[in-house]
Design a protein around this motif. Structure first.
Motif, PDB file in Angstrom:
ATOM      1  N   GLN A  52       7.649  46.849   2.284  1.00  0.00           N
ATOM      2  CA  GLN A  52       6.997  47.954   1.372  1.00  0.00           C
ATOM      3  C   GLN A  52       7.842  49.187   1.723  1.00  0.00           C
ATOM      4  O   GLN A  52       8.055  50.080   0.965  1.00  0.00           O
ATOM      5  CB  GLN A  52       5.629  48.039   1.615  1.00  0.00           C
ATOM      6  N   SER A  54      10.632  50.005   3.128  1.00  0.00           N
ATOM      7  CA  SER A  54      12.152  50.003   2.792  1.00  0.00           C
ATOM      8  C   SER A  54      12.268  50.029   1.228  1.00  0.00           C
ATOM      9  O   SER A  54      13.135  50.784   0.701  1.00  0.00           O
ATOM     10  CB  SER A  54      13.134  48.571   3.198  1.00  0.00           C
ATOM     11  N   SER A  55      11.069  49.347   0.421  1.00  0.00           N
ATOM     12  CA  SER A  55      11.393  49.648  -1.069  1.00  0.00           C
ATOM     13  C   SER A  55      11.012  51.216  -1.314  1.00  0.00           C
ATOM     14  O   SER A  55      11.555  51.716  -2.414  1.00  0.00           O
ATOM     15  CB  SER A  55      10.367  48.497  -1.766  1.00  0.00           C
ATOM     16  N   ARG A  56      10.023  51.674  -0.706  1.00  0.00           N
ATOM     17  CA  ARG A  56       9.753  52.997  -0.871  1.00  0.00           C
ATOM     18  C   ARG A  56      10.900  53.982  -0.628  1.00  0.00           C
ATOM     19  O   ARG A  56      11.140  54.870  -1.226  1.00  0.00           O
ATOM     20  CB  ARG A  56       8.517  53.394  -0.129  1.00  0.00           C
ATOM     21  N   LYS A  57      11.442  53.607   0.521  1.00  0.00           N
ATOM     22  CA  LYS A  57      12.799  54.428   0.860  1.00  0.00           C
ATOM     23  C   LYS A  57      13.692  54.543  -0.178  1.00  0.00           C
ATOM     24  O   LYS A  57      14.418  55.408  -0.644  1.00  0.00           O
ATOM     25  CB  LYS A  57      13.344  54.101   2.197  1.00  0.00           C
ATOM     26  N   LYS A  58      14.037  53.242  -0.523  1.00  0.00           N
ATOM     27  CA  LYS A  58      14.815  52.924  -1.843  1.00  0.00           C
ATOM     28  C   LYS A  58      14.668  53.595  -3.082  1.00  0.00           C
ATOM     29  O   LYS A  58      15.429  54.384  -3.785  1.00  0.00           O
ATOM     30  CB  LYS A  58      15.014  51.527  -2.125  1.00  0.00           C
ATOM     31  N   HIS A  59      13.467  53.756  -3.398  1.00  0.00           N
ATOM     32  CA  HIS A  59      12.795  54.334  -4.584  1.00  0.00           C
ATOM     33  C   HIS A  59      13.115  56.085  -4.236  1.00  0.00           C
ATOM     34  O   HIS A  59      13.597  56.539  -5.522  1.00  0.00           O
ATOM     35  CB  HIS A  59      11.470  54.054  -4.713  1.00  0.00           C
ATOM     36  N   ASP A  60      12.714  56.216  -3.030  1.00  0.00           N
ATOM     37  CA  ASP A  60      12.844  57.867  -3.095  1.00  0.00           C
ATOM     38  C   ASP A  60      14.396  58.309  -2.985  1.00  0.00           C
ATOM     39  O   ASP A  60      14.504  59.248  -3.592  1.00  0.00           O
ATOM     40  CB  ASP A  60      12.133  58.148  -1.532  1.00  0.00           C
ATOM     41  N   GLN A  62      16.600  56.916  -4.861  1.00  0.00           N
ATOM     42  CA  GLN A  62      17.148  56.725  -6.143  1.00  0.00           C
ATOM     43  C   GLN A  62      16.452  57.871  -6.921  1.00  0.00           C
ATOM     44  O   GLN A  62      16.979  58.347  -8.086  1.00  0.00           O
ATOM     45  CB  GLN A  62      16.552  55.475  -6.881  1.00  0.00           C
ATOM     46  N   GLN A  63      15.372  58.655  -6.541  1.00  0.00           N
ATOM     47  CA  GLN A  63      14.744  59.539  -7.377  1.00  0.00           C
ATOM     48  C   GLN A  63      15.599  60.993  -7.137  1.00  0.00           C
ATOM     49  O   GLN A  63      15.470  61.826  -8.059  1.00  0.00           O
ATOM     50  CB  GLN A  63      13.327  59.804  -6.887  1.00  0.00           C
ATOM     51  N   TRP A  66      18.035  61.913  -9.932  1.00  0.00           N
ATOM     52  CA  TRP A  66      17.309  62.292 -11.168  1.00  0.00           C
ATOM     53  C   TRP A  66      16.449  63.599 -11.002  1.00  0.00           C
ATOM     54  O   TRP A  66      16.387  64.358 -11.849  1.00  0.00           O
ATOM     55  CB  TRP A  66      16.167  61.099 -11.439  1.00  0.00           C
ATOM     56  N   GLU A  67      16.037  63.855  -9.687  1.00  0.00           N
ATOM     57  CA  GLU A  67      15.437  65.209  -9.712  1.00  0.00           C
ATOM     58  C   GLU A  67      16.215  66.609  -9.939  1.00  0.00           C
ATOM     59  O   GLU A  67      15.831  67.345 -10.459  1.00  0.00           O
ATOM     60  CB  GLU A  67      14.659  65.231  -8.428  1.00  0.00           C
TER      61      GLU A  67
END
Length: 87
Positions: A52, A54-60, A62-63, A66-67
């Protein structure tokens, strides 16, 4: 007769004690089984927590692009709005 009543009373006390011990042993066995089950879950829960994170770090990660694109578009739109207002 008195000896018989005393014997019955003593046997009753032994039976009550044995029943109580059997119940306590059953409760202990139940909670020991529950403890074994939760001990078996601890490594899996740790793996899930790591996954969980590592998935959150990967998502952040990727954001972030975009930001920055969103900020660039917002700045461009505001510049166009200012240019239109000045024209």
């Amino acid at each position: 007769l008195l000896r018989r009543l005393d014997s019955l009373k003593t046997r009753r006390n032994f039976e009550l004690g044995e029943s109580a011990l059997a119940s306590l042993n059953g409760i202990r066995a139940y909670f020991h089984h529950c403890s074994d089950l939760t001990q078996g879950l601890i490594p899996r829960l740790a793996d899930l927590q790591t996954e969980q994170a590592s998935s959150r770090k990967k998502h952040d990660a990727q954001q972030i692009p975009w930001e920055s694109r969103e900020k660039g578009l917002t700045n461009s739109i505001s510049e166009v709005g200012i240019a239109a207002a000045n024209a």
